[in-house]
Design a protein around this motif. Structure first.
Motif, PDB file in Angstrom:
ATOM      1  N   SER A 141     -38.175  73.587 143.304  1.00  0.00           N
ATOM      2  CA  SER A 141     -36.848  73.379 143.880  1.00  0.00           C
ATOM      3  C   SER A 141     -36.289  72.011 143.497  1.00  0.00           C
ATOM      4  N   ILE A 142     -36.237  71.772 142.187  1.00  0.00           N
ATOM      5  CA  ILE A 142     -35.735  70.491 141.682  1.00  0.00           C
ATOM      6  C   ILE A 142     -34.211  70.586 141.599  1.00  0.00           C
ATOM      7  N   GLY A 143     -33.584  70.319 142.721  1.00  0.00           N
ATOM      8  CA  GLY A 143     -32.135  70.419 142.810  1.00  0.00           C
ATOM      9  C   GLY A 143     -31.623  69.641 144.011  1.00  0.00           C
ATOM     10  N   VAL A 144     -30.325  69.608 144.189  1.00  0.00           N
ATOM     11  CA  VAL A 144     -29.699  68.860 145.283  1.00  0.00           C
ATOM     12  C   VAL A 144     -28.670  69.760 145.948  1.00  0.00           C
ATOM     13  N   ILE A 145     -28.574  69.663 147.261  1.00  0.00           N
ATOM     14  CA  ILE A 145     -27.611  70.477 148.001  1.00  0.00           C
ATOM     15  C   ILE A 145     -26.876  69.617 149.022  1.00  0.00           C
TER      16      ILE A 145
ATOM     17  N   MET B  20     -12.953  63.303 154.016  1.00  0.00           N
ATOM     18  CA  MET B  20     -13.583  64.203 153.054  1.00  0.00           C
ATOM     19  C   MET B  20     -14.612  65.109 153.738  1.00  0.00           C
ATOM     20  N   MET B  21     -14.579  66.392 153.405  1.00  0.00           N
ATOM     21  CA  MET B  21     -15.510  67.396 153.918  1.00  0.00           C
ATOM     22  C   MET B  21     -15.325  67.662 155.407  1.00  0.00           C
ATOM     23  N   ASP B  22     -14.159  67.312 155.953  1.00  0.00           N
ATOM     24  CA  ASP B  22     -13.890  67.632 157.348  1.00  0.00           C
ATOM     25  C   ASP B  22     -13.851  69.156 157.507  1.00  0.00           C
ATOM     26  N   PRO B  23     -14.671  69.731 158.382  1.00  0.00           N
ATOM     27  CA  PRO B  23     -14.753  71.197 158.484  1.00  0.00           C
ATOM     28  C   PRO B  23     -13.506  71.851 159.058  1.00  0.00           C
ATOM     29  N   PHE B  24     -12.602  71.060 159.652  1.00  0.00           N
ATOM     30  CA  PHE B  24     -11.405  71.625 160.270  1.00  0.00           C
ATOM     31  C   PHE B  24     -10.165  71.440 159.392  1.00  0.00           C
ATOM     32  N   SER B  25     -10.379  70.961 158.167  1.00  0.00           N
ATOM     33  CA  SER B  25      -9.261  70.784 157.230  1.00  0.00           C
ATOM     34  C   SER B  25      -9.510  71.635 155.987  1.00  0.00           C
ATOM     35  N   LYS B  26      -8.446  71.993 155.293  1.00  0.00           N
ATOM     36  CA  LYS B  26      -8.584  72.795 154.074  1.00  0.00           C
ATOM     37  C   LYS B  26      -9.257  71.965 152.975  1.00  0.00           C
ATOM     38  N   GLU B  27      -9.979  72.667 152.113  1.00  0.00           N
ATOM     39  CA  GLU B  27     -10.665  71.984 151.014  1.00  0.00           C
ATOM     40  C   GLU B  27      -9.662  71.326 150.076  1.00  0.00           C
ATOM     41  N   ASN B  28     -10.013  70.118 149.653  1.00  0.00           N
ATOM     42  CA  ASN B  28      -9.228  69.394 148.664  1.00  0.00           C
ATOM     43  C   ASN B  28      -9.975  69.480 147.330  1.00  0.00           C
ATOM     44  N   PRO B  29      -9.400  70.150 146.314  1.00  0.00           N
ATOM     45  CA  PRO B  29     -10.112  70.333 145.037  1.00  0.00           C
ATOM     46  C   PRO B  29     -10.592  69.024 144.419  1.00  0.00           C
TER      47      PRO B  29
ATOM     48  N   ILE C  54     -17.451  65.188 145.061  1.00  0.00           N
ATOM     49  CA  ILE C  54     -18.751  65.450 145.672  1.00  0.00           C
ATOM     50  C   ILE C  54     -19.682  66.108 144.661  1.00  0.00           C
ATOM     51  N   LYS C  55     -19.142  67.043 143.870  1.00  0.00           N
ATOM     52  CA  LYS C  55     -19.956  67.705 142.842  1.00  0.00           C
ATOM     53  C   LYS C  55     -20.474  66.676 141.842  1.00  0.00           C
ATOM     54  N   THR C  56     -19.643  65.735 141.441  1.00  0.00           N
ATOM     55  CA  THR C  56     -20.071  64.680 140.520  1.00  0.00           C
ATOM     56  C   THR C  56     -21.194  63.848 141.139  1.00  0.00           C
ATOM     57  N   MET C  57     -21.036  63.538 142.423  1.00  0.00           N
ATOM     58  CA  MET C  57     -22.031  62.718 143.104  1.00  0.00           C
ATOM     59  C   MET C  57     -23.390  63.415 143.168  1.00  0.00           C
ATOM     60  N   ILE C  58     -23.405  64.692 143.570  1.00  0.00           N
ATOM     61  CA  ILE C  58     -24.704  65.359 143.689  1.00  0.00           C
ATOM     62  C   ILE C  58     -25.294  65.674 142.310  1.00  0.00           C
ATOM     63  N   ASP C  59     -24.437  65.829 141.281  1.00  0.00           N
ATOM     64  CA  ASP C  59     -24.945  65.990 139.916  1.00  0.00           C
ATOM     65  C   ASP C  59     -25.682  64.730 139.469  1.00  0.00           C
ATOM     66  N   GLU C  60     -25.137  63.564 139.842  1.00  0.00           N
ATOM     67  CA  GLU C  60     -25.801  62.306 139.499  1.00  0.00           C
ATOM     68  C   GLU C  60     -27.144  62.181 140.207  1.00  0.00           C
ATOM     69  N   ILE C  61     -27.191  62.570 141.491  1.00  0.00           N
ATOM     70  CA  ILE C  61     -28.461  62.538 142.227  1.00  0.00           C
ATOM     71  C   ILE C  61     -29.458  63.504 141.599  1.00  0.00           C
ATOM     72  N   HIS C  62     -28.960  64.658 141.142  1.00  0.00           N
ATOM     73  CA  HIS C  62     -29.815  65.642 140.475  1.00  0.00           C
ATOM     74  C   HIS C  62     -30.422  65.057 139.203  1.00  0.00           C
ATOM     75  N   GLN C  63     -29.602  64.353 138.437  1.00  0.00           N
ATOM     76  CA  GLN C  63     -30.114  63.732 137.208  1.00  0.00           C
ATOM     77  C   GLN C  63     -31.154  62.652 137.526  1.00  0.00           C
ATOM     78  N   GLN C  64     -30.959  61.930 138.606  1.00  0.00           N
ATOM     79  CA  GLN C  64     -31.968  60.950 139.030  1.00  0.00           C
ATOM     80  C   GLN C  64     -33.286  61.652 139.363  1.00  0.00           C
ATOM     81  N   PHE C  65     -33.184  62.784 140.055  1.00  0.00           N
ATOM     82  CA  PHE C  65     -34.354  63.572 140.417  1.00  0.00           C
ATOM     83  C   PHE C  65     -35.080  64.058 139.152  1.00  0.00           C
ATOM     84  N   ILE C  66     -34.324  64.588 138.202  1.00  0.00           N
ATOM     85  CA  ILE C  66     -34.908  65.083 136.958  1.00  0.00           C
ATOM     86  C   ILE C  66     -35.632  63.965 136.222  1.00  0.00           C
ATOM     87  N   ALA C  67     -35.006  62.776 136.180  1.00  0.00           N
ATOM     88  CA  ALA C  67     -35.621  61.636 135.489  1.00  0.00           C
ATOM     89  C   ALA C  67     -36.949  61.246 136.143  1.00  0.00           C
TER      90      ALA C  67
END
Length: 315
Positions: free
Chosen positions: A167-171, A199-208, A214-227
């Protein structure tokens, strides 16, 4: 001749009463002493339960042995699998000159990348400080995500054939209630200073744009994990398309693709590798006071908050 009354009967009766009173007084004193001793024993027992004098490294005087540290459950700052306690236990295990080697028993689905990273860094520091002392990881039921992030710092990772590994991934997860709010006629009113503060307020509509951030941030953490995984496993890894996809493998498959080195238990490592069958547990334990505080304290509020939005997790 009629019996004459004893002229000293009053004195004898008084002496008898005084003697009985003295006996009762002595008996009461004895019971007081017994109660004091029992009270002291109760107090000592409560103190032991509350403060739980269970510190790592308590086996300093023990002869040659295998030092064991357990990482169990979710890795987070609020659980027993937190970096501060785990690192203190590891330090004591490595520092003890009578420990022939250190084995970490892992049974964790993952958790905080920060806490896992701090434990990984400390293992590397201790291995450099004590280069002659081997460090093994033994996986029990599961060593996934953040648990595996910690495990790759070991000389060897041993598993059971049915262990769950990988489970080498980030969520990062949360909930959205905007559809339900529309049906109920509820309007969200939120005032912020800073365009991304909500950001990520559950009572507001998603902002693309915020989703992309957020996707960029967790992708960076994923790359740190892979390294970290590549650094720890090196040439032993047999890379494939789904190796870093977040999927898991059983122990037998994990050995084949290089996520683990072989099969074993804490006992086999102690007996066959370290040649020190006596195992001493250095893991810091949760005391009675901490258990009570967690049950009735601020954990309830924290759990409610986590149910709405969670920080990135290595799970």
């Amino acid at each position: 001749m009629e019996n004459s009354p004893n002229p000293n009967w009053e004195r004898q009766a008084l002496e008898h009463l005084l003697l009985e009173n003295l006996k009762e007084t002595r008996k009461a004193r004895r019971w007081k002493a017994v109660l004091r001793v029992l009270t002291l024993l109760v107090i000592v027992s409560v103190v032991i339960m509350v403060f739980d004098f269970h510190l790592p490294g308590r086996g300093i005087g023990v002869e040659k042995h295998t030092a064991m540290v357990t990482l169990d459950g979710e890795i987070s700052s609020s659980s027993m699998a937190n970096a501060l306690d785990i690192n203190s236990s590891l330090t004591a295990a490595f520092e003890n000159e009578n420990s022939a080697g250190v084995v970490m028993r892992i049974n964790s689905p993952g958790g905080s990348p920060v806490q896992a990273g701090m434990i990984n860094d400390e293992i590397h520091r201790l291995r450099k400080l004590y280069p002659k002392k081997l460090f093994y990881v033994v996986v029990e039921d599961i060593c996934a995500s953040g648990g595996y992030y910690v495990a790759v710092a070991a000389d060897q990772i041993l598993v059971d054939k049915a262990s769950i590994v990988g489970s080498i991934g980030v969520i990062m997860e949360g909930f959205g209630f905007t559809g339900l709010m529309d049906k109920l006629g509820v309007t969200r009113r939120m005032i912020t200073a800073g365009s991304n503060k909500g950001m990520m307020d559950p009572f507001s509509k998603e902002n693309p744009q915020q989703v992309d951030m957020i996707k960029t941030m967790i992708d960076e953490i994923h790359q740190q994990f892979i390294a970290v995984v590549k650094e720890g496993r090196g040439a032993r890894l047999k890379e494939s398309a789904d190796l870093f996809s977040g999927r898991v493998w059983n122990g037998e498959q994990a050995v084949k693709i290089g996520l683990a080195d072989g099969f074993g238990t804490v006992d086999t490592v102690a007996r066959d590798v370290f040649k020190a069958p006596d195992i001493l547990d250095y893991t810091m334990k949760e005391n009675f006071a901490e258990r009570v505080a967690k049950r009735f304290g601020a954990e309830v509020g924290a759990a409610a908050g986590k149910s709405l939005i969670k920080a990135p997790d290595l799970k």
